[in-house]
Enzyme design. Structure first.
Site, PDB file in Angstrom:
ATOM      1  N   GLN A  46      92.121  65.333 -28.552  1.00  0.00           N
ATOM      2  CA  GLN A  46      93.473  65.129 -28.170  1.00  0.00           C
ATOM      3  C   GLN A  46      94.252  66.384 -28.178  1.00  0.00           C
ATOM      4  O   GLN A  46      93.765  67.322 -28.881  1.00  0.00           O
ATOM      5  CB  GLN A  46      94.236  64.112 -29.458  1.00  0.00           C
ATOM      6  CG  GLN A  46      93.840  62.850 -29.055  1.00  0.00           C
ATOM      7  CD  GLN A  46      92.531  62.167 -29.370  1.00  0.00           C
ATOM      8  OE1 GLN A  46      91.785  62.715 -30.617  1.00  0.00           O
ATOM      9  NE2 GLN A  46      91.866  61.331 -28.620  1.00  0.00           N
ATOM     10  N   ASN A  64      95.275  62.212 -24.538  1.00  0.00           N
ATOM     11  CA  ASN A  64      93.846  62.331 -24.520  1.00  0.00           C
ATOM     12  C   ASN A  64      93.365  63.532 -23.546  1.00  0.00           C
ATOM     13  O   ASN A  64      94.056  63.782 -22.754  1.00  0.00           O
ATOM     14  CB  ASN A  64      93.150  60.948 -24.125  1.00  0.00           C
ATOM     15  CG  ASN A  64      93.507  59.863 -25.016  1.00  0.00           C
ATOM     16  OD1 ASN A  64      93.124  60.096 -26.191  1.00  0.00           O
ATOM     17  ND2 ASN A  64      93.905  58.681 -24.604  1.00  0.00           N
ATOM     18  N   CYS A  73      97.679  59.969 -33.075  1.00  0.00           N
ATOM     19  CA  CYS A  73      96.658  60.193 -33.327  1.00  0.00           C
ATOM     20  C   CYS A  73      96.401  60.715 -34.950  1.00  0.00           C
ATOM     21  O   CYS A  73      97.120  61.920 -35.393  1.00  0.00           O
ATOM     22  CB  CYS A  73      95.939  61.614 -32.591  1.00  0.00           C
ATOM     23  SG  CYS A  73      94.359  62.327 -33.052  1.00  0.00           S
ATOM     24  N   ASN A 183      90.293  51.439 -27.685  1.00  0.00           N
ATOM     25  CA  ASN A 183      89.342  51.934 -28.354  1.00  0.00           C
ATOM     26  C   ASN A 183      88.066  50.940 -29.054  1.00  0.00           C
ATOM     27  O   ASN A 183      88.342  49.832 -29.160  1.00  0.00           O
ATOM     28  CB  ASN A 183      89.670  52.728 -29.683  1.00  0.00           C
ATOM     29  CG  ASN A 183      90.688  53.921 -29.166  1.00  0.00           C
ATOM     30  OD1 ASN A 183      90.208  55.017 -28.685  1.00  0.00           O
ATOM     31  ND2 ASN A 183      91.983  53.615 -29.445  1.00  0.00           N
ATOM     32  N   ARG A 202      88.894  55.368 -26.330  1.00  0.00           N
ATOM     33  CA  ARG A 202      89.529  55.085 -25.164  1.00  0.00           C
ATOM     34  C   ARG A 202      89.953  56.459 -24.559  1.00  0.00           C
ATOM     35  O   ARG A 202      90.772  57.332 -24.957  1.00  0.00           O
ATOM     36  CB  ARG A 202      91.010  54.458 -25.268  1.00  0.00           C
ATOM     37  CG  ARG A 202      91.642  53.857 -23.754  1.00  0.00           C
ATOM     38  CD  ARG A 202      92.855  53.238 -24.250  1.00  0.00           C
ATOM     39  NE  ARG A 202      93.971  53.811 -25.104  1.00  0.00           N
ATOM     40  CZ  ARG A 202      94.949  53.630 -25.240  1.00  0.00           C
ATOM     41  NH1 ARG A 202      95.428  52.681 -24.577  1.00  0.00           N
ATOM     42  NH2 ARG A 202      95.894  54.278 -26.048  1.00  0.00           N
ATOM     43  N   SER A 212      92.808  57.372 -36.378  1.00  0.00           N
ATOM     44  CA  SER A 212      93.436  55.896 -35.722  1.00  0.00           C
ATOM     45  C   SER A 212      92.148  54.902 -35.875  1.00  0.00           C
ATOM     46  O   SER A 212      92.505  53.827 -36.239  1.00  0.00           O
ATOM     47  CB  SER A 212      94.252  56.025 -34.726  1.00  0.00           C
ATOM     48  OG  SER A 212      93.481  56.297 -33.618  1.00  0.00           O
TER      49      SER A 212
END
Length: 267
Positions: A46, A64, A73, A183, A202, A212
């Site tokens: 990230q 991302n 995040c 995700n 994801r 997360s």
């Protein structure tokens, strides 16, 4: 144009921080994807961009590695908090993300605790494609789903080692039930206060960990009656702790470490 950056990781979940509190923000989806390329860019799971904020120490935006945006995040939020605490010589800081305000505190061991916001468990909040019971989805393996600002789908399995995450994950991530993709978590329960977690992220593949995702997995386990309110989550890269009473804020606690700093040049 050049961008100064700081590379950090949380149990191997790596991220890049760019501090733009005193300058304009040039980050686009295309630039984020270039920076995230592990061969041609910096490489990260990230990207976290710090912007000036009137009601918090900073506003933080996230991308991302594929250039897609996300609301929050957990790993990178802890990293930004650690940097700002060091800058101000304080043990706490408040950050703003797309999810709202997050209180972040340094623990006695040096780990960072972040209030990650309240989970959303309604089908339209995750979102799902249709109205369903989100504690047991009508998919093979009967996963649960929730949102921590990004969608999470959790499978509870007997043996993680028997799963080929790289083969299974992409099909679930892009399943028609998840219009914004999802995700994907695979959880092996050790006991009511300990789980082993592996992740298909994801837009990111298989990370060493994810704050997360750890939160989403624990929330779904508590909703299913499988876990207590405080759970140690063992990811591929290390452990974090997630606390949730069944209502209100989810608390995420774990370490972060600086890796290196540099300058990224782009046209």
């Amino acid at each position: 144009m050049s961008l100064s950056f700081h590379k950090m990781h949380a149990n191997g979940d790596d991220f890049v921080i760019v501090d733009l509190r005193n300058s304009s923000n040039p980050i686009t989806n295309v630039l984020a994807r270039r920076m995230g390329d592990r061969n041609l860019g910096i490489g990260f799971n990230q990207l976290a961009v710090m912007l000036k904020c009137d009601d918090a120490a900073a506003q933080v935006l996230f991308w991302n590695a594929d250039g897609s945006p996300l609301e929050v995040c957990g790993s990178a939020t802890r990293g930004v908090a650690a940097r700002l605490m060091g800058e101000s010589n304080k043990a706490s800081v408040v950050l703003r993300t797309e999810r709202g305000l997050h209180t972040c505190e340094r623990t006695a061991t040096g780990a960072i605790t972040v209030s990650m916001g309240e989970p959303h468990c309604g089908w339209s909040d995750i979102p799902l494609a249709r109205d369903l019971d989100t504690t047991v989805l009508p998919l093979e393996g009967m996963p649960a789903a929730c949102s921590m600002g990004n969608p999470h789908c959790t499978y509870f399995v007997d043996d993680l080692a028997a799963l080929d995450i790289a083969s299974i994950g992409p099909g679930i991530e892009t399943h028609a039930l998840f219009p914004l993709k999802t995700n994907v978590h695979f959880v092996q329960i050790i006991n009511r206060r300990q789980i082993r977690l592996r992740i298909w992220e994801r837009g990111g593949g298989i990370p060493q960990g994810s704050g997360s995702c750890a939160c989403g997995a624990v929330v779904n386990g508590i909703r299913r009656g499988l876990l207590d309110e405080c759970v140690e989550v063992a990811c591929d890269g290390g452990n974090v702790t997630v606390q949730w009473t069944g209502a209100g804020q989810v608390l995420l606690t774990g370490p972060v470490e600086a890796t290196f700093s540099g300058t990224f040049t782009h046209s």
